[in-house]
Design a protein around this motif. Sequence first.
Motif, PDB file in Angstrom:
ATOM      1  N   ASP A 256      47.096  33.498  69.958  1.00 42.57           N
ATOM      2  CA  ASP A 256      47.497  32.649  70.788  1.00 42.57           C
ATOM      3  C   ASP A 256      48.687  31.577  70.894  1.00 42.57           C
ATOM      4  O   ASP A 256      47.423  30.700  70.535  1.00 42.57           O
ATOM      5  CB  ASP A 256      46.874  32.386  72.192  1.00 42.57           C
TER       6      ASP A 256
ATOM      7  N   ARG B 266      47.966  15.661  83.635  1.00 39.68           N
ATOM      8  CA  ARG B 266      47.267  17.440  84.357  1.00 39.68           C
ATOM      9  C   ARG B 266      45.443  17.147  84.513  1.00 39.68           C
ATOM     10  O   ARG B 266      44.995  16.270  83.307  1.00 39.68           O
ATOM     11  CB  ARG B 266      46.953  18.954  83.789  1.00 39.68           C
TER      12      ARG B 266
ATOM     13  N   HIS C 256      41.867  29.903  76.548  1.00 38.65           N
ATOM     14  CA  HIS C 256      42.300  29.873  76.925  1.00 38.65           C
ATOM     15  C   HIS C 256      41.638  30.928  77.442  1.00 38.65           C
ATOM     16  O   HIS C 256      41.965  32.153  77.322  1.00 38.65           O
ATOM     17  CB  HIS C 256      43.896  29.913  77.561  1.00 38.65           C
TER      18      HIS C 256
ATOM     19  N   SER D 183      54.746  31.452  75.052  1.00 37.85           N
ATOM     20  CA  SER D 183      55.270  31.055  76.804  1.00 37.85           C
ATOM     21  C   SER D 183      56.808  31.233  76.728  1.00 37.85           C
ATOM     22  O   SER D 183      57.101  29.816  76.141  1.00 37.85           O
ATOM     23  CB  SER D 183      54.729  30.970  77.411  1.00 37.85           C
TER      24      SER D 183
ATOM     25  N   GLN E 184      50.975  26.977  72.937  1.00 38.30           N
ATOM     26  CA  GLN E 184      50.592  25.628  72.403  1.00 38.30           C
ATOM     27  C   GLN E 184      51.055  25.501  70.923  1.00 38.30           C
ATOM     28  O   GLN E 184      51.351  24.334  70.476  1.00 38.30           O
ATOM     29  CB  GLN E 184      49.366  24.633  73.187  1.00 38.30           C
TER      30      GLN E 184
ATOM     31  N   ASN F 127      44.522  24.058  73.873  1.00 39.76           N
ATOM     32  CA  ASN F 127      45.653  23.491  74.759  1.00 39.76           C
ATOM     33  C   ASN F 127      44.982  22.318  75.643  1.00 39.76           C
ATOM     34  O   ASN F 127      45.322  20.924  76.233  1.00 39.76           O
ATOM     35  CB  ASN F 127      45.990  24.482  76.538  1.00 39.76           C
TER      36      ASN F 127
ATOM     37  N   THR G 203      50.475  35.378  78.555  1.00 46.27           N
ATOM     38  CA  THR G 203      49.538  36.379  79.821  1.00 46.27           C
ATOM     39  C   THR G 203      49.533  37.690  80.049  1.00 46.27           C
ATOM     40  O   THR G 203      48.798  38.672  78.412  1.00 46.27           O
ATOM     41  CB  THR G 203      48.956  35.668  80.654  1.00 46.27           C
TER      42      THR G 203
ATOM     43  N   HIS H   9      58.116  29.012  78.522  1.00 45.44           N
ATOM     44  CA  HIS H   9      58.369  28.382  79.432  1.00 45.44           C
ATOM     45  C   HIS H   9      57.896  27.039  79.188  1.00 45.44           C
ATOM     46  O   HIS H   9      57.828  25.328  79.201  1.00 45.44           O
ATOM     47  CB  HIS H   9      57.770  27.772  81.486  1.00 45.44           C
ATOM     48  N   LYS H  10      56.867  27.443  77.776  1.00 42.52           N
ATOM     49  CA  LYS H  10      56.119  25.896  77.267  1.00 42.52           C
ATOM     50  C   LYS H  10      57.454  24.920  76.065  1.00 42.52           C
ATOM     51  O   LYS H  10      56.462  24.411  75.039  1.00 42.52           O
ATOM     52  CB  LYS H  10      55.097  26.038  76.178  1.00 42.52           C
TER      53      LYS H  10
ATOM     54  N   ARG I 178      44.376  15.235  81.538  1.00 40.95           N
ATOM     55  CA  ARG I 178      44.467  15.443  80.147  1.00 40.95           C
ATOM     56  C   ARG I 178      45.928  15.142  79.554  1.00 40.95           C
ATOM     57  O   ARG I 178      47.238  15.245  80.860  1.00 40.95           O
ATOM     58  CB  ARG I 178      44.921  16.664  79.814  1.00 40.95           C
TER      59      ARG I 178
END
Length: 413
Positions: free
Chosen positions: A207, A366, A130, A230, A210, A182, A102, A232-233, A386
Amino acid sequence: MTQAQAQLGASAEDWRKDFPILDQSVSGHALVYLDSAASAQQPQSVIDAVARYHQEDHANVHRGVHTLSHRATEAYEGARDKIRGFINASSRTEIVLTSGTTESINLVAQSFCRPRVGPGDKVLITHLEHHANIVPWQLVCEQTGAELVVAPIDDDGQLELEALRALLTDDVFILAMGHVSNALGTVNPVKEIIAEARQRDIPVLIDGAQGVPHMPIDVQDLDCDFYAFSGHKMFGPTGTGVLYARESLLDAMPPYQGGGDMILEVSFDGTIYNELPYKFEAGTPNISGVIGVGAAVDYLQSIGMERVAASEQVLHDYMVESLSEIDGMRLIGTAGNKTSVQSFLLDDIHSHDLGTILDHQGVAIRTGHHCAMPVMTRFGISGTARASVALYNNLDDVDRLVEALRKAQQIFA
Ligand code: C6P
């Protein structure tokens, strides 16, 4: 042994053991974690690297002459070098450390686009994005009078490539698009699209939130101008992210935020900014988080991204096949090239109800719009359930998902 089991091999089970969080019960059932697209779990080596930093090395970076500050700086900058190697950027100056995809995209929107675009210019995105790759561009368009243009997708959730090509006109200032959706798991042919944009001198931002966790990424081979992702993914801590950007572009861009560390000299008459990439890293960074991302890179490289991709493809395909066999199943996102993610609806059960019933059986997925509301609108729905796989999942996880969905059907029958 089934064909899928044989393809997955024994190593997948070993990888699973590296993730201690998976060894627990939820609602009295062994946890099945199928929400890695939202945030992936961390291997012990990442947890240890972050803990070791806090226990032994914590201090601020780039600032102190003392030993701990040197150690912290070395570990933090070492992680930048690892990330550079991981995506094959040509220089560490092209790796800007951010708080996530982001922030990376907002940085490009505000620092690269905003000073350069105006009425008559277009920002081109796709219908698959996204919100993090929509709203920052809407803001820039509002601020500058530029126009946001959206390339369409078909009923399988694939980009309509001819339509996208037709939209790559001379007045497009930038093309910003996802590598992997995503919400639907669609893998876009980004290399081909980047090549076409380059022929028209249109910069491209990818982006890769993913993309990076699931396949080898080589930014030089892709030839993109910006690639955002990111930590954390990809099995690192939250609050970490990366913006890869061509050095020539970063050089010409003004800082995104002002503060400590992004300067060489400050007086009330003006400020001389720091060299790249520090010009874009104002304030004390997420030191421990970045060190964790470095450890996550080590972890992924110890397996090899080709193996990760191959293993996850087996899981993904098994998941799609297994879900398709359930009566009343509607798969949302049926592109030919997909990875990791499958969105779906079951009978007329609301996705949140499905998520809750699955959670009662220890299965984490999710539900909702997945921060991709325009995708949902395209399919005439408000949300989906998902499931998303990562390298630590196995075929049993998919079987448990199917079993839990069948139970949900019984409850709602
Ligand atoms: N998608 C999901 O469940 P941040 O929040 O900055 O780490 O990542 C934002 C983001 C940007 N682009 C794509 C393609 C993404 O998937 C995400 C995050 C999560 O799908 C949380 S909404």
